[in-house]
Scaffold this motif. Structure first.
Motif, PDB file in Angstrom:
ATOM      1  N   PHE A  96       2.192-121.062  15.616  1.00  0.00           N
ATOM      2  CA  PHE A  96       2.173-122.804  15.670  1.00  0.00           C
ATOM      3  C   PHE A  96       1.874-123.331  14.368  1.00  0.00           C
ATOM      4  O   PHE A  96       1.581-124.475  14.282  1.00  0.00           O
ATOM      5  CB  PHE A  96       1.295-123.275  16.959  1.00  0.00           C
ATOM      6  N   GLY A  97       1.698-122.508  13.383  1.00  0.00           N
ATOM      7  CA  GLY A  97       1.462-123.133  12.004  1.00  0.00           C
ATOM      8  C   GLY A  97       2.607-123.355  11.274  1.00  0.00           C
ATOM      9  O   GLY A  97       3.792-123.357  11.864  1.00  0.00           O
ATOM     10  N   PRO A  98       2.742-123.882  10.106  1.00  0.00           N
ATOM     11  CA  PRO A  98       3.965-124.330   9.184  1.00  0.00           C
ATOM     12  C   PRO A  98       4.498-122.955   9.191  1.00  0.00           C
ATOM     13  O   PRO A  98       4.169-121.746   8.759  1.00  0.00           O
ATOM     14  CB  PRO A  98       3.459-124.907   8.070  1.00  0.00           C
ATOM     15  N   GLY A  99       5.839-123.082   8.963  1.00  0.00           N
ATOM     16  CA  GLY A  99       6.858-121.856   8.305  1.00  0.00           C
ATOM     17  C   GLY A  99       6.345-121.396   7.146  1.00  0.00           C
ATOM     18  O   GLY A  99       5.679-122.001   6.275  1.00  0.00           O
ATOM     19  N   GLY A 100       6.910-120.022   6.855  1.00  0.00           N
ATOM     20  CA  GLY A 100       6.722-119.585   5.685  1.00  0.00           C
ATOM     21  C   GLY A 100       5.249-118.558   5.599  1.00  0.00           C
ATOM     22  O   GLY A 100       4.600-118.431   4.585  1.00  0.00           O
ATOM     23  N   HIS A 101       4.911-118.180   6.910  1.00  0.00           N
ATOM     24  CA  HIS A 101       3.812-117.266   6.944  1.00  0.00           C
ATOM     25  C   HIS A 101       4.248-116.084   7.862  1.00  0.00           C
ATOM     26  O   HIS A 101       5.324-116.110   8.728  1.00  0.00           O
ATOM     27  CB  HIS A 101       2.600-117.985   7.771  1.00  0.00           C
ATOM     28  N   HIS A 126       3.505-102.295  15.561  1.00  0.00           N
ATOM     29  CA  HIS A 126       3.401-103.542  15.104  1.00  0.00           C
ATOM     30  C   HIS A 126       4.899-104.279  15.152  1.00  0.00           C
ATOM     31  O   HIS A 126       5.938-103.463  14.839  1.00  0.00           O
ATOM     32  CB  HIS A 126       2.374-103.939  14.043  1.00  0.00           C
ATOM     33  N   ALA A 127       5.023-105.620  14.838  1.00  0.00           N
ATOM     34  CA  ALA A 127       6.388-106.178  14.850  1.00  0.00           C
ATOM     35  C   ALA A 127       6.009-107.390  13.827  1.00  0.00           C
ATOM     36  O   ALA A 127       4.970-107.890  13.616  1.00  0.00           O
ATOM     37  CB  ALA A 127       6.939-106.446  15.841  1.00  0.00           C
ATOM     38  N   VAL A 128       6.872-107.654  12.617  1.00  0.00           N
ATOM     39  CA  VAL A 128       6.672-108.592  11.610  1.00  0.00           C
ATOM     40  C   VAL A 128       7.794-109.736  12.022  1.00  0.00           C
ATOM     41  O   VAL A 128       8.806-109.641  12.161  1.00  0.00           O
ATOM     42  CB  VAL A 128       7.186-107.878  10.323  1.00  0.00           C
ATOM     43  N   ASN A 129       7.060-110.922  11.943  1.00  0.00           N
ATOM     44  CA  ASN A 129       7.986-112.262  12.148  1.00  0.00           C
ATOM     45  C   ASN A 129       7.713-113.090  10.968  1.00  0.00           C
ATOM     46  O   ASN A 129       6.542-113.030  10.374  1.00  0.00           O
ATOM     47  CB  ASN A 129       7.822-112.819  13.448  1.00  0.00           C
ATOM     48  N   ILE A 130       8.535-113.856  10.682  1.00  0.00           N
ATOM     49  CA  ILE A 130       8.489-115.036   9.772  1.00  0.00           C
ATOM     50  C   ILE A 130       8.414-116.290  10.723  1.00  0.00           C
ATOM     51  O   ILE A 130       9.608-116.562  11.247  1.00  0.00           O
ATOM     52  CB  ILE A 130       9.667-114.904   8.614  1.00  0.00           C
ATOM     53  N   VAL A 131       7.332-116.890  10.406  1.00  0.00           N
ATOM     54  CA  VAL A 131       7.209-118.109  10.956  1.00  0.00           C
ATOM     55  C   VAL A 131       8.196-119.281  10.433  1.00  0.00           C
ATOM     56  O   VAL A 131       8.481-119.181   9.295  1.00  0.00           O
ATOM     57  CB  VAL A 131       5.880-118.799  10.889  1.00  0.00           C
ATOM     58  N   GLY A 144       9.941-119.204  15.351  1.00  0.00           N
ATOM     59  CA  GLY A 144       9.809-117.629  14.247  1.00  0.00           C
ATOM     60  C   GLY A 144      11.134-117.030  14.380  1.00  0.00           C
ATOM     61  O   GLY A 144      11.902-116.923  15.418  1.00  0.00           O
ATOM     62  N   VAL A 145      11.277-115.848  13.413  1.00  0.00           N
ATOM     63  CA  VAL A 145      12.121-115.167  13.321  1.00  0.00           C
ATOM     64  C   VAL A 145      11.861-113.631  13.217  1.00  0.00           C
ATOM     65  O   VAL A 145      11.198-113.252  12.582  1.00  0.00           O
ATOM     66  CB  VAL A 145      13.249-115.463  12.031  1.00  0.00           C
ATOM     67  N   LEU A 146      12.051-112.776  14.270  1.00  0.00           N
ATOM     68  CA  LEU A 146      11.592-111.632  14.192  1.00  0.00           C
ATOM     69  C   LEU A 146      12.435-110.624  13.353  1.00  0.00           C
ATOM     70  O   LEU A 146      13.778-110.755  13.122  1.00  0.00           O
ATOM     71  CB  LEU A 146      11.718-110.787  15.536  1.00  0.00           C
ATOM     72  N   VAL A 147      11.861-109.670  12.482  1.00  0.00           N
ATOM     73  CA  VAL A 147      12.524-108.986  11.244  1.00  0.00           C
ATOM     74  C   VAL A 147      12.995-107.773  12.195  1.00  0.00           C
ATOM     75  O   VAL A 147      11.918-106.999  12.465  1.00  0.00           O
ATOM     76  CB  VAL A 147      11.725-108.677  10.093  1.00  0.00           C
TER      77      VAL A 147
END
Length: 231
Positions: free
Chosen positions: A66-71, A82-87, A96-99
């Motif tokens: 729920f924060g701004p994009g780019g995190h 674990h899983a990594v996403n780009i907000v 967000g987008v899941l890698v």
């Protein structure tokens, strides 16, 4: 292409996802750096998406989304990996987008050592195929949740980390960056992998994006009987 400013990520995840393909996601810590050329991602669209962690609103677990994009949004799932996403999107969107997969283009030995840690035999094939393997190759953990993709903001200063109240600070913190491809590659779309319930509807949510012909891309599988976490 140079690294984009944070505002570059503040767009709909369905628009951002294909722009991430072919770009390089990099994480550096005291052990060294690993970078992946992204080959497969999945878009998740908050309250409009029953497959998203943020579908039912904000929780302590998904607050970064729920924060701004780019995190970076990093979570631990099924007690396994674990899983990594780009907000994505503006603050408050829950997007967000899941890698899902990438090819290691920097730090191959370090990525391999991380992936081999809990195995009796060496891995054959791609080191970062599947979201759990992506996180392990990069060395990502819950301590990375809220980390900025380090780029200058519109005022020329550093982008701030999203502070999550339940998260313990770690020092020195790893650094993350993302650099888009000079020329976005051609891509294919289809159903997301392992998403159960309405969010797994292939016709309604063909929100997986990948570069065809890349060996690191996941083989499609439908959801297992267990439910995908939504909080």
């Amino acid at each position: 292409m140079v690294a984009p400013p944070p505002v570059w990520f503040e767009r709909d995840p369905l628009e951002l996802a294909p722009l991430l393909l072919g770009g390089v996601l990099r994480r550096a810590d005291a052990s060294g750096a690993v970078a992946l050329r992204l080959t497969e991602v999945e878009a998740y669209r908050g309250s409009d998406d029953p497959g998203a962690h943020t579908f039912r609103g904000r929780t302590a677990r998904n607050a970064t989304m729920f924060g701004p994009g780019g995190h970076i949004y990093c979570y631990f799932t099924y007690g396994m990996h674990h899983a990594v996403n780009i907000v994505a999107g503006p603050e408050g969107s829950g997007w967000g987008v899941l890698v899902r997969a990438g090819a290691v283009v920097e730090g191959l030995e370090l990525a391999a050592s991380r992936r081999h840690t809990r195995r009796s035999t060496r891995i054959a094939g791609e080191l970062a195929r599947g979201p759990g393997n992506v996180a392990q190759a990069l060395g990502a953990t819950l301590a990375d949740d809220g980390a900025p993709l380090v780029t200058p903001d519109d005022r020329g200063g550093p982008q701030a980390r999203i502070e999550i109240p339940t998260q313990q600070a770690a020092a020195p913190a790893p650094t993350w960056s993302f650099t888009p491809a000079d020329q976005p590659p051609s891509f294919t779309t289809g159903p997301r992998v392992g998403v159960s319930g309405p969010g797994g509807d292939a016709s309604a949510y063909p929100w997986r994006f990948w570069i065809p012909g890349e060996p690191s891309v996941s083989a499609y599988r439908a959801a297992a009987s267990r439910n995908r976490p939504t909080t």
